[in-house]
Design an enzyme around this catalytic site. Structure first.
Site, PDB file in Angstrom:
ATOM      1  N   ALA A 120     -38.198 -33.379  49.585  1.00  0.00           N
ATOM      2  CA  ALA A 120     -38.024 -33.971  50.913  1.00  0.00           C
ATOM      3  C   ALA A 120     -38.764 -33.230  52.040  1.00  0.00           C
ATOM      4  O   ALA A 120     -39.535 -33.851  52.791  1.00  0.00           O
ATOM      5  CB  ALA A 120     -36.532 -34.100  51.211  1.00  0.00           C
TER       6      ALA A 120
ATOM      7  N   LYS B 197     -31.857 -35.727  43.472  1.00  0.00           N
ATOM      8  CA  LYS B 197     -32.452 -36.203  42.215  1.00  0.00           C
ATOM      9  C   LYS B 197     -31.380 -36.691  41.246  1.00  0.00           C
ATOM     10  O   LYS B 197     -30.322 -36.070  41.087  1.00  0.00           O
ATOM     11  CB  LYS B 197     -33.273 -35.054  41.609  1.00  0.00           C
ATOM     12  CG  LYS B 197     -33.953 -35.319  40.297  1.00  0.00           C
ATOM     13  CD  LYS B 197     -34.848 -36.531  40.306  1.00  0.00           C
ATOM     14  CE  LYS B 197     -35.889 -36.518  41.408  1.00  0.00           C
ATOM     15  NZ  LYS B 197     -36.576 -37.820  41.579  1.00  0.00           N
TER      16      LYS B 197
ATOM     17  N   ARG C 172     -42.055 -43.859  50.245  1.00  0.00           N
ATOM     18  CA  ARG C 172     -40.821 -43.591  49.479  1.00  0.00           C
ATOM     19  C   ARG C 172     -39.617 -43.823  50.403  1.00  0.00           C
ATOM     20  O   ARG C 172     -39.676 -43.456  51.584  1.00  0.00           O
ATOM     21  CB  ARG C 172     -40.789 -42.148  48.930  1.00  0.00           C
ATOM     22  CG  ARG C 172     -41.845 -41.897  47.853  1.00  0.00           C
ATOM     23  CD  ARG C 172     -41.659 -40.553  47.177  1.00  0.00           C
ATOM     24  NE  ARG C 172     -40.559 -40.563  46.213  1.00  0.00           N
ATOM     25  CZ  ARG C 172     -40.103 -39.468  45.601  1.00  0.00           C
ATOM     26  NH1 ARG C 172     -40.639 -38.283  45.861  1.00  0.00           N
ATOM     27  NH2 ARG C 172     -39.116 -39.543  44.731  1.00  0.00           N
TER      28      ARG C 172
ATOM     29  N   ASP D  10     -32.072 -35.099  49.424  1.00  0.00           N
ATOM     30  CA  ASP D  10     -33.082 -35.953  50.063  1.00  0.00           C
ATOM     31  C   ASP D  10     -32.555 -36.628  51.307  1.00  0.00           C
ATOM     32  O   ASP D  10     -33.310 -37.006  52.193  1.00  0.00           O
ATOM     33  CB  ASP D  10     -33.601 -36.989  49.065  1.00  0.00           C
ATOM     34  CG  ASP D  10     -34.499 -36.300  48.055  1.00  0.00           C
ATOM     35  OD1 ASP D  10     -33.952 -35.668  47.133  1.00  0.00           O
ATOM     36  OD2 ASP D  10     -35.727 -36.339  48.239  1.00  0.00           O
TER      37      ASP D  10
HETATM   38  O1  MRU Z   1     -38.510 -37.162  43.414  1.00  0.00           O
HETATM   39  P1  MRU Z   1     -38.664 -35.801  43.996  1.00  0.00           P
HETATM   40  O2  MRU Z   1     -39.303 -34.824  43.070  1.00  0.00           O
HETATM   41  O3  MRU Z   1     -39.320 -35.827  45.363  1.00  0.00           O
HETATM   42  O4  MRU Z   1     -37.152 -35.314  44.221  1.00  0.00           O
HETATM   43  C1  MRU Z   1     -36.931 -34.073  44.838  1.00  0.00           C
HETATM   44  C2  MRU Z   1     -35.523 -33.718  44.966  1.00  0.00           C
HETATM   45  O5  MRU Z   1     -34.629 -34.431  44.581  1.00  0.00           O
HETATM   46  C3  MRU Z   1     -35.213 -32.428  45.687  1.00  0.00           C
HETATM   47  O6  MRU Z   1     -34.057 -31.819  45.198  1.00  0.00           O
HETATM   48  C4  MRU Z   1     -35.025 -32.720  47.181  1.00  0.00           C
HETATM   49  O7  MRU Z   1     -36.094 -33.463  47.673  1.00  0.00           O
HETATM   50  C5  MRU Z   1     -34.873 -31.482  47.969  1.00  0.00           C
HETATM   51  S1  MRU Z   1     -36.358 -30.529  48.075  1.00  0.00           S
HETATM   52  C6  MRU Z   1     -36.014 -29.174  49.023  1.00  0.00           C
END
Ligand code: MRU
Length: 367
Positions: A59, A268, A100, A257
């Site tokens: 994120a 995730k 996204r 996120d």
């Molecule tokens: O699909 P992604 O790889 O962008 O998902 C990332 C995550 O779920 C992270 O845990 C989240 O973005 C936090 S990053 C500090």
């Protein structure tokens, strides 16, 4: 300060300016851990594709990339009148925002860039372009400071769990590390700050969930933590319950996120299951959240849009041979799930640790 760690962070820096700030320079995370390759993205289509395809992901890093990206794209617009510039900027912003849906940092960063543009309506367009570059850099610099604060608070929690002479077992999911932010990560920040405070890499043992289907835990988190000298293991997602039962995991840190006003936290896919298991075994479960990830306009987790991704990511995209028959239905491929606030021990923001009534705690911290 830990020079070796800083050298590693520099090597894998997620987002920086390309030559003459005419492009955004990112590490292509789809090629990690095998290949460290940087690419320069310049057009709005290239920036959109890099976010969509997870070349840049996580994120906060998505937010920084979008801010850098829109500054680069805006610089390509003619130095004509303000209205024309602002209109083109708005269209590019809407386009990048469609890459996204879940991570709120994307919209937060793009809105902040547009607010900056609007606040400078009295300036010549050429000056606004420079101001936008500076704003993007400010977003990046702030992210470093934010992760550092989260890390300091998380380090306090690590200290409270540490037993002298024993390695401290920590579990994490996906990648909320340096590759997902501008420097320390969020869920990994406590571990990196521990190193800065003199802990040895062997004082901890981080259990990284592999994180199906795109393996951010195996490919990215274990890559960055082991390169930083931290004892690291990778386990399949379905081993988490047994691992927790074994007593080896003393604390869990995950990223997020988007956090809703009531503390429900999207992260995730697989995160909410971990929280349920952690509650069963009495293991503290912390969500690490920069305040830019807390969306006070989203009342509960039910209001968070969940990204659905290509079924081929489950079946074949990351394998040399398909792992399911061509006709198998894998159309249920959500990238994120939402962890209920009542399963979360605490939400660590850069402004402080929130517990109990999350909405009240966020408001008290001025979020
Ligand atoms: O699909 P992604 O790889 O962008 O998902 C990332 C995550 O779920 C992270 O845990 C989240 O973005 C936090 S990053 C500090």
């Amino acid at each position: 300060m830990n020079q070796k760690l800083d050298d590693f962070f520099e090597k894998v820096i997620t987002v920086k300016w390309g030559p003459d700030r005419e492009s955004v320079d990112i590490i292509d995370q789809t090629l990690l851990p095998g290949t460290i390759k940087r690419i320069q993205i310049r057009t709005q289509e290239e920036i959109w594709e890099a976010i969509k395809k997870l070349r840049v992901r996580g994120a906060p890093a998505i937010g920084v990339c979008a801010a850098y990206g829109i500054a680069v794209v805006a610089n390509q617009f003619p130095d004509s009148d303000y209205q024309d510039f602002a209109q083109r900027f708005h269209e590019a912003k809407e386009y990048l925002a469609s890459s996204r849906p879940t991570a709120v940092n994307l919209f937060w960063a793009l809105n902040r860039m547009e607010d900056t543009l609007r606040a400078n309506v009295d300036q010549p367009v050429a000056s606004i372009k420079e101001i936008l570059y500076r704003e993007a850099e400010a977003i990046r610099d702030e992210d470093v400071a934010i992760s550092r604060n989260i890390g300091e608070i998380g380090f306090g929690l690590l200290q409270s769990q540490k037993v002298d002479g024993e390695e401290l077992g920590i579990m994490t999911h996906c990648n909320a590390g340096t590759l997902a932010t501008a420097k320390y990560g969020t869920a990994t920040a406590p571990m990196y700050i521990a190193l800065e405070h003199g802990w040895k890499g062997t004082d901890m043992h981080v259990y990284c969930d592999e994180t199906r289907p795109l393996l951010q835990g195996a490919r990215l988190t274990s890559f960055e933590l082991s390169n930083s000298g931290i004892t690291t293991s990778v386990q399949c997602d379905n081993m988490a319950s047994l691992l927790m039962k074994s007593g080896r995991v003393k604390i869990i840190f995950v990223g997020c996120d988007r956090v809703a006003r009531n503390g429900d936290a999207a992260n995730k896919i697989g995160t909410s299951g971990l929280a349920i298991i952690a509650k069963h075994y009495g293991i503290p479960f912390f969500v690490c959240a920069p305040s830019s990830t807390i969306d006070m306009n989203t009342p509960t987790g039910d209001d968070i849009p969940i990204e659905m991704r290509d079924p081929e990511e489950i079946k074949s995209m990351w394998y040399t041979e398909p792992m399911a028959p061509a006709g198998a239905d894998a159309s249920f491929n959500p990238a994120f799930d939402v962890t209920d606030h009542n399963l979360i021990t605490g939400i660590i923001t850069e402004k402080g640790l929130c517990q109990g009534d999350y909405e009240k705690a966020f408001l008290e911290l001025g979020i």
